[in-house]
Design a protein around this motif. Structure first.
Motif, PDB file in Angstrom:
ATOM      1  N   ALA A  12       0.793  -1.236   0.000  1.00 33.97           N
ATOM      2  CA  ALA A  12       0.000   0.000   0.000  1.00 33.97           C
ATOM      3  C   ALA A  12       0.825   1.286   0.000  1.00 33.97           C
ATOM      4  O   ALA A  12       0.487   2.212  -0.729  1.00 33.97           O
ATOM      5  N   PRO A  13       1.888   1.418   0.789  1.00 35.15           N
ATOM      6  CA  PRO A  13       2.601   2.698   0.780  1.00 35.15           C
ATOM      7  C   PRO A  13       3.578   2.865  -0.379  1.00 35.15           C
ATOM      8  O   PRO A  13       4.315   3.829  -0.431  1.00 35.15           O
ATOM      9  N   HIS A  14       3.569   1.920  -1.325  1.00 35.22           N
ATOM     10  CA  HIS A  14       4.452   2.013  -2.479  1.00 35.22           C
ATOM     11  C   HIS A  14       3.683   2.570  -3.673  1.00 35.22           C
ATOM     12  O   HIS A  14       2.531   2.218  -3.901  1.00 35.22           O
ATOM     13  N   LYS A  15       4.349   3.382  -4.440  1.00 34.10           N
ATOM     14  CA  LYS A  15       3.708   3.910  -5.642  1.00 34.10           C
ATOM     15  C   LYS A  15       3.400   2.769  -6.597  1.00 34.10           C
ATOM     16  O   LYS A  15       4.053   1.746  -6.595  1.00 34.10           O
ATOM     17  N   GLY A  16       2.408   2.992  -7.420  1.00 35.18           N
ATOM     18  CA  GLY A  16       2.001   1.963  -8.373  1.00 35.18           C
ATOM     19  C   GLY A  16       0.541   1.629  -8.161  1.00 35.18           C
ATOM     20  O   GLY A  16      -0.255   2.495  -7.779  1.00 35.18           O
ATOM     21  N   PRO A  17       0.164   0.363  -8.365  1.00 31.63           N
ATOM     22  CA  PRO A  17      -1.251  -0.019  -8.245  1.00 31.63           C
ATOM     23  C   PRO A  17      -1.867   0.310  -6.894  1.00 31.63           C
ATOM     24  O   PRO A  17      -3.053   0.626  -6.813  1.00 31.63           O
ATOM     25  N   ALA A  18      -1.061   0.238  -5.818  1.00 28.25           N
ATOM     26  CA  ALA A  18      -1.606   0.527  -4.491  1.00 28.25           C
ATOM     27  C   ALA A  18      -2.036   1.989  -4.361  1.00 28.25           C
ATOM     28  O   ALA A  18      -3.017   2.296  -3.686  1.00 28.25           O
ATOM     29  N   PHE A  19      -1.322   2.897  -5.006  1.00 29.17           N
ATOM     30  CA  PHE A  19      -1.716   4.312  -4.953  1.00 29.17           C
ATOM     31  C   PHE A  19      -3.041   4.517  -5.665  1.00 29.17           C
ATOM     32  O   PHE A  19      -3.860   5.332  -5.246  1.00 29.17           O
ATOM     33  N   VAL A  20      -3.272   3.762  -6.734  1.00 29.23           N
ATOM     34  CA  VAL A  20      -4.553   3.838  -7.450  1.00 29.23           C
ATOM     35  C   VAL A  20      -5.663   3.260  -6.566  1.00 29.23           C
ATOM     36  O   VAL A  20      -6.729   3.857  -6.423  1.00 29.23           O
ATOM     37  N   ALA A  21      -5.399   2.105  -5.951  1.00 24.34           N
ATOM     38  CA  ALA A  21      -6.385   1.481  -5.068  1.00 24.34           C
ATOM     39  C   ALA A  21      -6.708   2.375  -3.869  1.00 24.34           C
ATOM     40  O   ALA A  21      -7.853   2.442  -3.421  1.00 24.34           O
ATOM     41  N   ALA A  22      -5.699   3.075  -3.369  1.00 28.08           N
ATOM     42  CA  ALA A  22      -5.906   3.948  -2.209  1.00 28.08           C
ATOM     43  C   ALA A  22      -6.915   5.039  -2.508  1.00 28.08           C
ATOM     44  O   ALA A  22      -7.673   5.460  -1.636  1.00 28.08           O
ATOM     45  N   ARG A  23      -6.949   5.499  -3.735  1.00 28.66           N
ATOM     46  CA  ARG A  23      -7.876   6.566  -4.130  1.00 28.66           C
ATOM     47  C   ARG A  23      -9.306   6.071  -4.308  1.00 28.66           C
ATOM     48  O   ARG A  23     -10.212   6.862  -4.549  1.00 28.66           O
ATOM     49  N   LYS A  24      -9.536   4.778  -4.151  1.00 32.76           N
ATOM     50  CA  LYS A  24     -10.888   4.221  -4.276  1.00 32.76           C
ATOM     51  C   LYS A  24     -11.568   4.044  -2.922  1.00 32.76           C
ATOM     52  O   LYS A  24     -12.675   3.521  -2.847  1.00 32.76           O
ATOM     53  N   GLN A  25     -10.904   4.481  -1.847  1.00 27.48           N
ATOM     54  CA  GLN A  25     -11.490   4.382  -0.520  1.00 27.48           C
ATOM     55  C   GLN A  25     -12.604   5.414  -0.357  1.00 27.48           C
ATOM     56  O   GLN A  25     -12.663   6.405  -1.077  1.00 27.48           O
TER      57      GLN A  25
END
Length: 164
Positions: A12-25
């Motif tokens: 989660a704290p790494h750039k990439g797909p997790a940053f995109v997923a984080a914005r879906k909260q």
């Protein structure tokens, strides 16, 4: 019903797909309310990047919470040693890959009820291999001679003056 070892990696704290997923909260950090470090320009792109990083941290909190809830449901939470740590400094400018505090200070939380004091804060220097040495010691396994890690807690812990 028997001792176990589990290593669970989160991205989660790494750039990439997790940053995109984080914005879906459901709840997101407002970029206009982010407190920027004084060395970063106060610009909408920088504010958005910091807010997205904080959203990713909130996603990580949710993921870790799910693991802790599972341990609690199984009755193992108070019988489990937990190391929660990062693999590098922040992924923002002046973070990882830089010798500034945000790049060299890596989070590490240790939970071992009845052994590690709850709420304690340490500022001494340590290495990731120190977690291995500590795990071996708590498991009653001798630390191999020549091993560079050292226990993080207890009588065998020694403060380091420097690390590489």
């Amino acid at each position: 019903g028997q001792p176990f070892f589990a290593q669970i990696n989160f991205t989660a704290p790494h750039k990439g797909p997790a940053f995109v997923a984080a914005r879906k909260q459901v709840r997101l950090v407002d970029p206009n309310k982010v407190e920027l470090p004084p060395y970063h320009p106060d610009h909408p792109v920088v504010r958005d990047e910091h807010a997205n990083y904080l959203d990713a941290i909130n996603l990580l909190d949710t993921q870790v919470g799910a693991v802790l809830d599972s341990l609690k449901r199984e009755g193992e939470l108070d019988n489990t040693i937990i190391f929660f740590f990062g693999d590098n400094g922040r992924c923002l400018l002046r973070g990882k890959q830089w010798l500034y505090d945000p790049g060299t200070h890596i989070p590490c939380i240790v939970r071992y009820p009845g052994v590690v004091n709850k709420g304690g804060v340490r500022t001494d220097l340590s290495l990731a291999i120190d977690m291995t040495a500590q795990t071996l010691e708590w498991a009653g396994v001798p630390i191999p001679s020549g091993f560079h890690g050292q226990p993080m807690f207890g009588a065998r812990h020694q403060d380091r003056s420097h690390i590489f």
